[in-house]
Design a protein around this motif. Structure first.
Motif, PDB file in Angstrom:
ATOM      1  N   ASP A 144       0.829  -1.210   0.000  1.00 52.27           N
ATOM      2  CA  ASP A 144       0.000   0.000   0.000  1.00 52.27           C
ATOM      3  C   ASP A 144       0.861   1.257   0.000  1.00 52.27           C
ATOM      4  O   ASP A 144       0.516   2.270  -0.616  1.00 52.27           O
ATOM      5  CB  ASP A 144      -0.922   0.022   1.224  1.00 52.27           C
ATOM      6  CG  ASP A 144      -2.103  -0.915   1.052  1.00 52.27           C
ATOM      7  OD1 ASP A 144      -2.121  -1.633   0.022  1.00 52.27           O
ATOM      8  OD2 ASP A 144      -2.983  -0.936   1.927  1.00 52.27           O
ATOM      9  N   THR A 145       1.980   1.192   0.702  1.00 52.38           N
ATOM     10  CA  THR A 145       2.885   2.340   0.743  1.00 52.38           C
ATOM     11  C   THR A 145       3.430   2.627  -0.650  1.00 52.38           C
ATOM     12  O   THR A 145       3.457   3.772  -1.106  1.00 52.38           O
ATOM     13  CB  THR A 145       4.036   2.070   1.721  1.00 52.38           C
ATOM     14  OG1 THR A 145       3.494   1.944   3.026  1.00 52.38           O
ATOM     15  CG2 THR A 145       5.057   3.199   1.704  1.00 52.38           C
ATOM     16  N   VAL A 146       3.824   1.554  -1.322  1.00 53.67           N
ATOM     17  CA  VAL A 146       4.375   1.729  -2.664  1.00 53.67           C
ATOM     18  C   VAL A 146       3.295   2.305  -3.586  1.00 53.67           C
ATOM     19  O   VAL A 146       3.544   3.224  -4.373  1.00 53.67           O
ATOM     20  CB  VAL A 146       4.932   0.388  -3.190  1.00 53.67           C
ATOM     21  CG1 VAL A 146       5.319   0.513  -4.657  1.00 53.67           C
ATOM     22  CG2 VAL A 146       6.112  -0.037  -2.346  1.00 53.67           C
ATOM     23  N   ALA A 147       2.085   1.797  -3.446  1.00 52.34           N
ATOM     24  CA  ALA A 147       0.995   2.294  -4.297  1.00 52.34           C
ATOM     25  C   ALA A 147       0.711   3.769  -4.003  1.00 52.34           C
ATOM     26  O   ALA A 147       0.562   4.589  -4.910  1.00 52.34           O
ATOM     27  CB  ALA A 147      -0.266   1.458  -4.052  1.00 52.34           C
ATOM     28  N   HIS A 148       0.675   4.090  -2.705  1.00 55.85           N
ATOM     29  CA  HIS A 148       0.392   5.472  -2.295  1.00 55.85           C
ATOM     30  C   HIS A 148       1.489   6.406  -2.806  1.00 55.85           C
ATOM     31  O   HIS A 148       1.219   7.486  -3.324  1.00 55.85           O
ATOM     32  CB  HIS A 148       0.317   5.507  -0.760  1.00 55.85           C
ATOM     33  CG  HIS A 148      -0.335   6.723  -0.210  1.00 55.85           C
ATOM     34  ND1 HIS A 148       0.294   7.544   0.681  1.00 55.85           N
ATOM     35  CD2 HIS A 148      -1.566   7.260  -0.406  1.00 55.85           C
ATOM     36  CE1 HIS A 148      -0.519   8.537   1.020  1.00 55.85           C
ATOM     37  NE2 HIS A 148      -1.659   8.385   0.363  1.00 55.85           N
ATOM     38  N   ALA A 149       2.736   5.936  -2.672  1.00 56.42           N
ATOM     39  CA  ALA A 149       3.862   6.757  -3.112  1.00 56.42           C
ATOM     40  C   ALA A 149       3.816   6.947  -4.620  1.00 56.42           C
ATOM     41  O   ALA A 149       4.102   8.023  -5.146  1.00 56.42           O
ATOM     42  CB  ALA A 149       5.172   6.113  -2.681  1.00 56.42           C
ATOM     43  N   SER A 150       3.439   5.899  -5.332  1.00 56.45           N
ATOM     44  CA  SER A 150       3.342   6.021  -6.787  1.00 56.45           C
ATOM     45  C   SER A 150       2.255   7.018  -7.153  1.00 56.45           C
ATOM     46  O   SER A 150       2.403   7.803  -8.090  1.00 56.45           O
ATOM     47  CB  SER A 150       3.021   4.662  -7.408  1.00 56.45           C
ATOM     48  OG  SER A 150       4.032   3.741  -7.073  1.00 56.45           O
ATOM     49  N   ALA A 151       1.169   6.981  -6.394  1.00 52.72           N
ATOM     50  CA  ALA A 151       0.077   7.923  -6.654  1.00 52.72           C
ATOM     51  C   ALA A 151       0.544   9.353  -6.408  1.00 52.72           C
ATOM     52  O   ALA A 151       0.258  10.264  -7.194  1.00 52.72           O
ATOM     53  CB  ALA A 151      -1.115   7.600  -5.761  1.00 52.72           C
ATOM     54  N   ALA A 152       1.294   9.548  -5.341  1.00 57.07           N
ATOM     55  CA  ALA A 152       1.801  10.890  -5.044  1.00 57.07           C
ATOM     56  C   ALA A 152       2.727  11.345  -6.164  1.00 57.07           C
ATOM     57  O   ALA A 152       2.657  12.499  -6.625  1.00 57.07           O
ATOM     58  CB  ALA A 152       2.548  10.890  -3.709  1.00 57.07           C
ATOM     59  N   ALA A 153       3.579  10.424  -6.606  1.00 60.18           N
ATOM     60  CA  ALA A 153       4.492  10.766  -7.690  1.00 60.18           C
ATOM     61  C   ALA A 153       3.699  11.127  -8.941  1.00 60.18           C
ATOM     62  O   ALA A 153       4.024  12.081  -9.657  1.00 60.18           O
ATOM     63  CB  ALA A 153       5.437   9.606  -7.966  1.00 60.18           C
ATOM     64  N   ALA A 154       2.617  10.375  -9.192  1.00 62.49           N
ATOM     65  CA  ALA A 154       1.807  10.650 -10.380  1.00 62.49           C
ATOM     66  C   ALA A 154       1.171  12.029 -10.288  1.00 62.49           C
ATOM     67  O   ALA A 154       1.126  12.780 -11.266  1.00 62.49           O
ATOM     68  CB  ALA A 154       0.723   9.579 -10.522  1.00 62.49           C
ATOM     69  N   GLN A 155       0.703  12.396  -9.095  1.00 66.06           N
ATOM     70  CA  GLN A 155       0.107  13.720  -8.919  1.00 66.06           C
ATOM     71  C   GLN A 155       1.145  14.809  -9.177  1.00 66.06           C
ATOM     72  O   GLN A 155       0.868  15.806  -9.828  1.00 66.06           O
ATOM     73  CB  GLN A 155      -0.438  13.860  -7.493  1.00 66.06           C
ATOM     74  CG  GLN A 155      -1.670  13.019  -7.208  1.00 66.06           C
ATOM     75  CD  GLN A 155      -2.935  13.648  -7.765  1.00 66.06           C
ATOM     76  OE1 GLN A 155      -2.911  14.741  -8.315  1.00 66.06           O
ATOM     77  NE2 GLN A 155      -4.055  12.949  -7.640  1.00 66.06           N
ATOM     78  N   ALA A 156       2.334  14.587  -8.628  1.00 65.13           N
ATOM     79  CA  ALA A 156       3.393  15.568  -8.814  1.00 65.13           C
ATOM     80  C   ALA A 156       3.756  15.660 -10.292  1.00 65.13           C
ATOM     81  O   ALA A 156       3.933  16.762 -10.840  1.00 65.13           O
ATOM     82  CB  ALA A 156       4.610  15.185  -7.977  1.00 65.13           C
ATOM     83  N   LEU A 157       3.842  14.493 -10.925  1.00 60.96           N
ATOM     84  CA  LEU A 157       4.188  14.468 -12.353  1.00 60.96           C
ATOM     85  C   LEU A 157       3.128  15.172 -13.188  1.00 60.96           C
ATOM     86  O   LEU A 157       3.430  15.873 -14.152  1.00 60.96           O
ATOM     87  CB  LEU A 157       4.366  13.021 -12.825  1.00 60.96           C
ATOM     88  CG  LEU A 157       5.692  12.376 -12.428  1.00 60.96           C
ATOM     89  CD1 LEU A 157       5.673  10.886 -12.720  1.00 60.96           C
ATOM     90  CD2 LEU A 157       6.838  13.044 -13.175  1.00 60.96           C
ATOM     91  N   ALA A 158       1.862  14.947 -12.807  1.00 58.25           N
ATOM     92  CA  ALA A 158       0.771  15.570 -13.564  1.00 58.25           C
ATOM     93  C   ALA A 158       0.935  17.082 -13.554  1.00 58.25           C
ATOM     94  O   ALA A 158       0.781  17.753 -14.578  1.00 58.25           O
ATOM     95  CB  ALA A 158      -0.576  15.162 -12.962  1.00 58.25           C
ATOM     96  N   LEU A 159       1.265  17.610 -12.385  1.00 60.77           N
ATOM     97  CA  LEU A 159       1.453  19.059 -12.276  1.00 60.77           C
ATOM     98  C   LEU A 159       2.638  19.524 -13.118  1.00 60.77           C
ATOM     99  O   LEU A 159       2.568  20.503 -13.850  1.00 60.77           O
ATOM    100  CB  LEU A 159       1.751  19.413 -10.819  1.00 60.77           C
ATOM    101  CG  LEU A 159       0.638  19.994  -9.986  1.00 60.77           C
ATOM    102  CD1 LEU A 159       1.139  20.225  -8.575  1.00 60.77           C
ATOM    103  CD2 LEU A 159       0.140  21.301 -10.592  1.00 60.77           C
ATOM    104  N   MET A 160       3.748  18.785 -12.989  1.00 63.01           N
ATOM    105  CA  MET A 160       4.971  19.235 -13.656  1.00 63.01           C
ATOM    106  C   MET A 160       4.868  19.067 -15.156  1.00 63.01           C
ATOM    107  O   MET A 160       5.367  19.896 -15.917  1.00 63.01           O
ATOM    108  CB  MET A 160       6.178  18.465 -13.106  1.00 63.01           C
ATOM    109  CG  MET A 160       6.492  18.870 -11.672  1.00 63.01           C
ATOM    110  SD  MET A 160       8.074  18.259 -11.093  1.00 63.01           S
ATOM    111  CE  MET A 160       7.714  16.531 -10.881  1.00 63.01           C
ATOM    112  N   SER A 161       4.203  17.980 -15.594  1.00 69.08           N
ATOM    113  CA  SER A 161       4.147  17.778 -17.041  1.00 69.08           C
ATOM    114  C   SER A 161       3.179  18.778 -17.678  1.00 69.08           C
ATOM    115  O   SER A 161       3.371  19.196 -18.801  1.00 69.08           O
ATOM    116  CB  SER A 161       3.748  16.343 -17.371  1.00 69.08           C
ATOM    117  OG  SER A 161       2.455  16.089 -16.900  1.00 69.08           O
TER     118      SER A 161
END
Lengths: 350, 196, 287, 142, 910
Positions: free
Chosen positions: E811-828
């Motif tokens: 779950d931690t890995v999934a949550h972290a991936s989701a956070a990364a995706a949110q950050a990426l969405a903003l940056m991209s």
């Protein structure tokens, strides 16, 4: 010389109060005050001209009232008219009804003289102000001469006198056992008929004690001083409050606004309000668009002196200041109009 | 002076959710009397497609330039109606909402009391919308670097994901080594595989 | 002490360290008033004694603006009593005065006196005889017992039944003529446009009626929460003799009681009304 | 308002995130609420100034209710920290001036606390009803 | 982990903390503090040689206290970065020492028997080892943390021990090679002057010391009696300094008696250090002071020390309460006189070292406290008596001591024939033309840099501070030396120097659990009788056993003792003990907070007896026990080294418990099953699993549970309520079996507590830093519990992993991936939309009072250069708190303006 005994006078006043509105000097406010405070207003009750119900409420032993007689001719606040929604949904305008005939008893000669300036402004040009005109018309002035000039008074330096009868309908001067009565005008005559006056021969009128007289600045001196740094120096001290103009018998600036208010019944009405304004207020003279020719405090302070001694005499051919001394007494930072006048009068004419 | 204020008021029946307790017709009549209101209507579902179309129509045809909708909570449909205004060419911040469902019809039993309260709320919204001003969102650049605070498994995973996508990542760890709790674990359930 | 003040004023003016020294003088009719001394030769005008109860700090705010655009803000020296110093601290905290543009002539305060020579009431409950901040201190701190302000005046009002309190205040407010002297004399009332004087009458109109006056006085007091230093300038100038200190002191008392003993002007801490909870509050009246 | 007796008018300032949501939840739960409560939505109870409270009272409200998020739950972190100081202080000052304290109430209602919203509003309306209309001289007069 | 360490796009900032975050979504400015590692990451090869000689051992964090690590260490074998790190914290002793001698270092070395290294280490800082070891007033001991256990360490005596035992055999030093051409003149061969000379000569400068007296050492030589500081000790230390190449010119006063003037020195040398001391006595200013029987302590002690004949009478009064007064009194006693000390305050206010006062009293010196002489009576020109007046103590004066006030009419007389005045000294600055003198009669010098207003002239020691103690003089000399070096090299005198060390009170030191009391050793002393007639040294120093036992009491507050043993071992020269913390400023568009959780500390629930038996383990401790890299090499053994026969595992320790945390920690059921499986698998022991509910919600979890059931684990449904440690070491677990509805118990060899997860203790600081909310359980709050699980109320800041709430690895890995995706969405996307419903300032009304600035929960408002409020629209969230705080209506929350709300309020009331 006509005379009235104290008791007769009281009885007459009690009768008058039954019949019409009687305004007279009366003490107002709680009696307990900070003992000995430096604020003269906190020395106990203050005397105001207020409506009274009989002679017992009248303050006989007073110097001058806290506010001048102006508040009864140009009230601090008055609603000129209201607009509300009628039953059919249409707007209905109600004009304010005016007061009953009034007797203004105990007005000081200086206060009465101040009405000249108000008359000049409110009635002197067309259209006359109907609210003011009616109040003036409805009111008979019964003056009460000052037995002496008080601290800070200077009526004698500006052409007045503590026992001047020029601007009242009847003047009372205190003498032994009662008052000497001078009936000045026809209006006074009508009122005096019910007074029960006696005719006393050889009544001797007391000579009021006068304060030292001083010379006023000339028009040239006023003109030459307009841009003087002197105003900045006086202005240094000024707090820009409105005490001087609100206690003054001849200040007459007002503001008019339409306000929307909700009645206790929850209905919304619009009213047009007129209230005193003052040249000392920060937003005095702000014009649409924000320009302000009196933006600086010292400009506004200077305006007050010029208004009394330069603008009014020229614009209305009236004396702008009656020397009542209220502003001198009330100013919290001791800006003393007598000092200003004498400072200017000392100057070499340009 | 700016343009004339022309307010359109739309009272929603919400099926019978509102109409059962609030006399919608009376509220419409009341609204019509209010200053600057040029049109007041009711509709079964104002949020529906035809309801939205009606508003757009009034904006185009009647010159309505301020809109008040009395219906459900703004937390539900404020954005919906703001979009309607936007699509009809007026600023979405010229919109105000009166909540006469959650705050009136659903919580008041007496119909006359409910109708009265609904009128108050509509009046309030109409008064408010008169003072509303057009507002415009703006945009800002996003720096294409990320900071990850904490070098445990979550931080490492997030950092690697972002780094793999080609963005620079700063990974800040308080301890001398990354790894966090995860590094201390020997085997992880349920597969009992090694963690590091 | 007055010789110290004059000597200091002369020195500051001669050196050009300040443009003006604000102190006290006796006017031509014997009344004490603020004095603005620009020339070293005029320092003999300055006096200091128990009549000098005005709070001169009020004048600093307006002097903190350049005369003309682009000009430097002039430096002003001001005679400051302990109570005035608290006002000054509030002004410094709220960026209304620049510390380096004001030279503080602190006076060790003997306490102010009424016209009849008795000590002013507020001075009998004051526990400071030396200002909390100054550049130079004039006079020797007098031996005065430390008095804890018990707010007995406020408590008297608090003890009245509700209806009597209302009647009392209606009676007092009735006399108010909205001359704004209280506001103008107050060092910590420095808004460029007062809420009570807005052109659009948003909160109150121009009328001289109870609702307008009640609004003005309540809101003015409320804006003073955590800021009023109880210098009493408002009450001292009121031409109608309204006991305004009773309102401001009520607020000061409640702020101290509810917000961890906070007293305005005694520190660099801002008014607690704008800050987060610290955990020291004793707010007992939620609902 | 119907009825013979006095029906108080109450302005209720509700913060968007908790109390307004709580009022919505009360609606969704079909709780019966006094019709006297007239909600004004603000984004945060920290927006409710002393001026707004007084303005409401002087404009015809018989009582003012300020509801926000519980301390610690503020959507903005600490907006309500200011409210919790401001409103009780104002309440004390009003009381000192002679206005009944029960005409002003600050309380917290979360988005889920429909029952609490109903309880607080009902209590408050009853308290103000018992006090009667706000003393007239303080209101706008004609 | 490895990937993260070497990914080209990842810049790893280890041993670092974020200290400030400004800006807003898309545009954050972040300041990171890099803590000093004391090891160069680039150079360290990870060989581990450095660890070998490190004398300090503390609990290993990685092994959860099951093993020890050194002060220089690598957290674990596979650490990223793989470099070592030195755990160095401030220590009260070194911080408090004016000369900042590495106290803990030489104590650690003494503890290991490395006496010569201890001496050498102290000599890195000061040459006066034996001297300070005897005369220092040791403020360090007042702050020694050991005082909270029983009594502070005898630090001073240990320093002396190092000298006494090592100095006689230490080889004499070789002269230091000159590195720089410049020469420095030092005026005064006291502790300040010689300390400066010592440091300067070691830096490579030429140093000449000018001394007016016939001996070097200043007050150490002529002010302190031999019974405290034997002459040979001081002389050896001065000789040591001279051997390094310092030239000392005795009998050479400056500016008088034909010696060179200050001007001469300024001309002939490149810098001058004035350390002339304070040798002139202050006067009593009372009648009779000029009588021949009245002498001053400085003169008296100087004469004694220089071996001149001194005549005093039988009854001696010493006036004063400082160290000089005590020294004079004890010296007079040794000359055979009866001595009385007269002091105007009480004993508590005496500035002398308390131990010295005690010693004086022991030796038979009388005290008259709260008295002061008013005149000295005489007959035939000889002192006969002294009239004194009693004093009482009033309000504290500027020194913080209570001011003595004479009691009128309380005069009394004591019969004396000699009066020794010792009420303070002043420097004699008259010969030093051109220097600036303060109102106290001391030299003007910058207290930090020692620079005087005269170019190239520095000053320090008693001449600047007035009479102080030797260690302050040493400190001043050292500071001056550094300043002179900087001055001569054209460097800034301030930059990068630490003048203010942390106050001892601000240094947090945890006393290690299990620290046992051990009495402080005191040095043996000369018998009283012998003392009265001789100037032999009174204190006799520690024996070796005493010293080592005393050294063992050190709590190692600083962890690293700075003994510098590691430096010599490191072949890569990667160790730098002078590293400072650094700050790095970053600009980022998005932030992911992944700060993790804290393990629940079961000592908070005493019913589980954690800490009372080594066989009661937390989940993490057991985890390490099973690890091949762990303390037992992966064997499951009890503390006694035996394979357990019965093991109990208790679920929900610190979770689902109203007395600890109410939340479920989500991982404990599963790791408890894992532990049960491992115990069964590796030891075959009986396993009892006490559980409340079995939560096997993840993929494959239920299957794993079934497998463990098949392993033969005994499951008891019911919370383990108590663990009792039996006298024989066995553990008794009690629980209520809710299936059977009755209490059960099990006697086992080992208990594993299923400790849960909770928010980290610093979560509130982190929350404030990043503008995060927190939920009731203390974890960071997500923006929406269902729909926005990784976003926060601060736009652009996302949560990853257990800082938001307990979760397991997948779950931690999934949550972290989701956070990364949110950050990426903003940056991209590259841009963010900023809502227009923000606050707006009407500058015309703004007075710049700053209330809105303080009221804003987002720090979105600042005062601009015009002194007006300015809103950063990107930070503003439109709450409107500012508007309610503004008295001028000058700040307007758009869409919720006063106009709009008043219209709404008035409107709703009709």
């Amino acid at each position: 010389m006509k005379f009235i005994e104290i008791r007769a006078l009281h009885e007459w006043l009690d009768r008058l109060a039954q019949e019409m509105t009687l305004i007279a000097p009366t003490a107002v406010g709680p009696q307990e005050k900070a003992p000995g405070s430096r604020n003269p207003a906190a020395q106990g009750q203050q005397v105001f001209y207020r409506q009274v119900e009989g002679a017992a409420q009248i303050a006989w032993d007073f110097t001058r009232t806290a506010l001048s007689a102006r508040e009864h001719f140009m009230p601090k606040t008055e609603t000129l008219f209201t607009i509300e929604t009628g039953p059919d949904g249409k707007a209905v305008l109600h004009e304010t009804k005016l007061e009953q005939p009034r007797v203004f008893f105990g007005i000081r000669p200086c206060d009465a003289r101040g009405l000249r300036v108000l008359d000049a402004v409110m009635l002197g040009q067309e259209p006359a102000d109907v609210y003011y005109a009616q109040r003036r018309e409805n009111t008979t002035l019964v003056g009460l001469a000052c037995p002496q000039m008080w601290e800070d008074c200077f009526c004698n330096s500006v052409g007045g006198a503590p026992d001047a009868a020029d601007d009242v309908d009847i003047l009372l001067i205190q003498v032994e056992g009662g008052f000497a009565v001078q009936v000045v005008t026809e209006k006074g005559e009508r009122l005096a008929t019910g007074m029960g006056l006696q005719e006393v021969e050889g009544l001797e009128l007391p000579q009021p004690k006068l304060n030292e007289q001083f010379a006023l600045p000339t028009q040239q001196q006023w003109l030459a001083s307009f841009n003087d740094v002197y105003w900045q120096r006086v202005g240094d001290r000024c707090l820009s409050c409105r005490i001087c103009s609100y206690v003054c018998p001849t200040c007459r600036c007002f503001d008019v606004r339409d306000e929307t208010v909700v009645t206790p019944q929850g209905e919304r009405i619009v009213r047009r309000v007129r209230a005193w304004d003052s040249c000392q207020g920060v937003n005095y003279r702000v014009q649409a668009g924000g320009a302000n020719p009196r933006a600086n405090l010292e400009q506004r302070l200077r305006n007050r002196f010029y208004c009394k001694y330069y603008y009014v005499p020229i614009d209305y051919a009236a004396d702008g200041c009656v020397g009542c001394g209220r502003c001198v007494t009330a100013c919290p930072v001791n800006i003393d109009i007598r000092e200003v006048l004498q400072d200017l009068a000392r100057r070499e004419p340009a | 002076m700016s343009e004339e204020i022309r307010i359109g008021v739309y009272i929603c029946q919400c099926g019978i959710n509102i109409a059962a307790t609030v006399d919608v017709a009376e509220v419409v009549e009341f609204a019509r009397q209010l200053p600057n209101v040029v049109v007041a209507r009711d509709y079964k579902y104002t949020c529906s497609e035809p309801g939205q179309e009606q508003i757009k129509h009034d904006i185009r045809e009647l010159g309505v330039n301020r809109v008040v909708v009395a219906s459900c909570t703004p937390r539900m449909h404020e954005v919906t109606f703001q979009r309607v205004l936007d699509e009809a060419g007026i600023n979405p911040y010229y919109f105000s909402m009166a909540n006469i469902r959650e705050h009136v019809s659903w919580v008041t039993r007496d119909k006359s009391q409910a109708t009265e309260k609904a009128k108050h709320l509509v009046k309030s919204a109409v008064d408010r919308v008169r003072w509303q001003e057009p507002l415009f969102p703006r945009t800002e650049r996003v720096i294409d670097k990320a900071l990850v605070v904490g070098g445990g498994i979550a931080g490492i995973q997030a950092a690697l994901t972002i780094a793999d996508a080609g963005y620079k990542v700063y990974l800040v760890e308080k301890e001398p080594s990354i790894g966090g709790h995860m590094a201390q674990l020997n085997k992880t359930f349920p597969t009992l595989d090694c963690s590091t | 002490m007055i010789e110290d003040i004059r000597a200091l004023a002369r020195e500051l003016l001669e050196k050009g360290a300040v443009e003006c020294v604000i102190g006290y003088e006796v006017g031509p009719t014997g009344r004490v008033r603020p004095a603005f001394v620009y020339e070293p030769g005029e320092v003999e005008r300055l006096i200091f004694d128990g009549r000098c109860d005005q709070n001169l700090v009020t004048y600093l705010t307006r002097r903190n603006k350049p005369r003309k655009k682009g000009e430097e803000v002039p430096t002003t020296a001001v005679v400051v009593k302990p109570c005035d110093a608290r006002s000054l601290r509030v002004l410094l905290n709220e960026h209304q005065v620049q510390r380096d543009k004001v030279y503080i002539i602190g006076v060790a305060c003997p306490g102010m006196q009424n016209a009849d020579g008795t000590p002013e009431l507020r001075c009998t409950r004051c526990d400071q005889r030396v200002p909390l901040l100054y550049d130079a201190l004039c006079g020797e701190p007098p031996e005065v017992p430390t008095v804890r302000d018990a707010y007995e005046d406020v408590q008297q009002i608090e003890a009245l039944p509700l209806e009597e309190r209302l009647a009392y205040w209606l009676g007092e407010l009735d006399r108010c003529i909205r001359c704004y002297a209280c506001r103008q004399a107050c060092p910590t009332c420095f808004c460029s446009v007062c809420e009570a004087e807005r052109d659009d009458s948003l909160w109150v109109g121009i009328a001289d009626r109870i609702p307008e006056k009640a609004f003005f006085h309540i809101i003015r007091a409320f804006h003073q929460a955590g800021r009023c230093t109880e210098c009493n300038a408002c009450e001292a100038v009121c031409p109608m003799g309204i006991p305004l200190s009773l309102i401001n002191r009520k607020i000061a008392k409640d702020v101290a009681q509810m917000m961890g003993g906070y007293r305005a002007g005694e520190s660099d801490e801002p008014t607690p009304l704008v800050t987060m909870l610290t955990g020291e509050e004793a707010i007992d009246e939620i609902h | 308002m119907s009825g013979d007796g006095f029906e108080p008018r109450i302005v209720a300032f509700l913060c968007n995130w908790c109390s307004y949501a709580g009022a919505d939840t009360a609606g969704v739960s079909r709780l019966e609420l006094p019709p006297n409560i007239l909600p004004v939505r603000v984004m945060c109870s920290g927006r409710v100034s002393a001026e707004m409270v007084l303005k409401a009272l002087l404009s015809g409200a018989d009582g003012v209710l300020v509801l926000g998020c519980h301390i610690g739950d503020c959507h903005y972190g600490s907006g309500n920290h200011r409210t919790v100081k401001r409103i009780p202080l104002l309440r004390r000052l009003m009381t000192y001036m002679g206005i009944e304290p029960d005409r002003l109430r600050l309380d917290w209602v979360s988005g889920a606390e429909a029952g609490r919203f109903a309880k607080i509003t009902t209590e408050f309306v009853e308290a103000v009803r018992a006090l009667g209309p706000l003393s007239l001289p303080l209101r706008e007069e004609l | 982990m490895m990937d993260a360490g070497r990914h080209p796009n990842i810049e790893l900032l280890s041993y670092s903390e974020v200290v400030d975050v400004q800006g807003y979504v898309g545009n954050f400015q972040v300041r990171v503090k890099k803590k000093p590692r004391y090891i160069d990451l680039e150079k360290c090869t990870g060989c581990g040689e450095c660890v070998k000689e490190c004398p300090v051992e503390v609990d290993s964090e990685f092994e959860v206290g099951l093993t020890k690590r050194k002060a220089i260490y690598r957290p674990f074998a596979q650490a990223i970065p793989p470099a070592f790190v030195i755990d160095k914290r401030p220590s009260p002793c070194k911080s408090t020492c004016p000369a900042h001698i590495p106290v803990q270092g030489y104590i650690a070395l003494i503890g290991q028997g490395k006496y010569d290294k201890a001496l050498a280490l102290i000599r890195e800082t000061t040459a006066f080892v034996g001297t300070l070891g005897r005369v220092c007033h040791h403020p360090c001991e007042l702050e020694c943390k050991r005082k909270d256990v029983e009594a502070p360490l005898a630090i001073c005596a240990l320093k002396r021990f190092a000298y006494d035992v090592a100095a006689p055999t230490a080889p004499p030093p070789a002269p230091v090679e000159r590195v720089y051409g410049e020469k420095v003149a030092v005026v005064g061969a006291g502790p300040a002057g010689l300390s400066a000379a010592y440091d300067l000569v070691r830096m490579g400068y030429g140093v000449t010391v000018y001394e007016a007296l016939p001996v070097a050492g200043g007050m150490l030589a002529v002010g302190i009696p031999a019974y405290r500081l034997p002459k040979d000790v001081l002389q050896q230390e001065i000789d040591y300094i001279k051997a390094l190449g310092v030239e000392i010119k005795l009998n050479t006063p400056i500016g008088r008696d034909g010696g060179p003037t200050l001007e001469d020195l300024r001309r002939d040398y490149d810098a001058v250090f004035l350390a002339v001391g304070a040798h002139r006595s202050r006067q009593l200013n009372i009648p009779g002071e000029d009588l021949p029987g009245v002498i001053h302590s400085t003169d008296f002690l100087r004469a004694l020390n220089l071996g001149q004949e001194v005549k005093i009478g039988q009854r001696v009064a010493v006036i004063g309460g400082g160290n000089a007064a005590i020294d004079a009194a004890r010296s007079a006693l040794r000359l055979g006189s009866q001595v009385t000390i007269v002091y105007r305050r009480s004993r508590a206010e005496m500035p002398a070292i308390p131990a010295e006062v005690d010693a004086a009293e022991e030796e038979g010196i009388a005290f008259h406290f709260l008295a002061t002489p008013v005149r000295i009576l005489s007959k035939d020109g000889r002192v006969t008596a002294m009239e004194c007046i009693r004093m009482e103590l009033g309000e504290p004066d500027e020194s913080g001591r209570r001011r003595p006030i004479p009691v009128p009419g309380s005069e009394f007389t004591i019969e004396v024939d000699t009066v020794i005045v010792s009420i303070g000294q002043q420097p004699d600055l008259a010969p030093l033309a051109g220097v600036e003198v303060t109102g106290w009669g001391t030299l003007t010098a910058d207290p930090d840099t020692m620079a005087t207003p005269v170019e190239g002239v520095f000053a320090g020691g008693d001449a600047v501070t007035g009479p102080a103690s030797a260690v302050w003089a040493v400190a001043a000399g050292k500071r001056a030396a550094e300043s002179i070096h900087r001055y001569l090299r054209g460097l800034d005198l301030h930059q990068g120097r630490v003048f203010e060390w942390p106050k001892a009170a601000d240094i947090q030191v945890e006393i290690p659990a299990g620290t046992e009391k051990a009495a402080r050793r005191e040095m043996a002393a000369l018998p009283i009788a012998e003392r009265k007639s001789t100037f032999k040294e009174v204190e006799l120093g520690f024996t070796e056993e005493e010293a080592r036992a005393e050294a063992a009491r050190c709590l190692s507050c600083a962890v690293c003792s700075e003994c510098l043993e590691c430096v010599s071992l490191c072949e890569a020269k990667a160790i730098d003990h002078n590293m400072r913390e650094e700050f790095v400023d970053l600009e980022v568009g998005t932030i992911i907070v992944a700060t993790g959780f804290a393990d629940f500390d079961p000592t908070r629930l005493p019913q589980y007896s954690y800490g009372r038996s080594p066989n009661i383990l937390t989940g993490m401790e057991f985890e390490r026990l099973t690890s091949a890299g762990g303390p037992t090499g992966g064997e499951i053994l009890t503390a006694e080294g035996k394979v357990p026969e019965r093991v109990a595992i208790i679920h929900c320790v610190g979770s689902r418990d109203v007395n600890a945390n109410r939340h479920c920690s989500r991982v404990c059921c599963m790791y408890a099953l894992k532990h049960a499986h491992l115990v069964r698998d590796m030891t075959g022991a009986e396993v009892y699993e006490f559980y409340m509910d079995m939560r096997t919600f993840g993929k494959g979890y239920e299957e794993f549970y079934e497998r463990v059931q098949e392993d033969g684990v005994i499951f008891v449904r019911g919370r383990g309520t108590e663990v009792r440690v039996r006298d024989d070491g066995k553990l008794v677990v009690r629980a209520e079996d809710t299936n059977l509805g009755r209490p059960v118990s099990a006697t086992v060899d080992m208990v594993i507590l299923g400790t849960g997860m909770e928010a980290r203790p610093d979560a509130d600081q982190v929350a404030r830093l990043f503008g995060l909310g927190r939920t009731e359980d203390g974890f960071f709050a997500e923006a929406h519990p269902k729909l926005r699980p990784v976003e926060t109320n601060t736009e652009g800041v996302f949560l990853a992993g257990t800082c938001q709430g307990p979760r397991d690895v997948p779950d931690t890995v999934a949550h972290a991936s989701a956070a990364a995706a949110q950050a990426l969405a903003l940056m991209s996307k590259g841009v963010v939309t900023i809502s227009p419903t923000v606050s707006h300032v009407l500058t015309r009304f703004c007075t710049g009072c700053g209330k809105c600035v303080l009221a804003c929960p987002y720090n979105a408002i600042t005062l601009n250069s015009d002194g007006k409020a300015e809103v950063n629209a990107a930070l503003c969230k439109g709450c409107g708190t500012c508007a309610a705080a503004c008295p001028s209506d000058a700040i307007v929350p758009l869409h919720f303006t006063d106009d709009q709300l008043v219209a709404q309020i008035v409107g709703v009331l009709q």
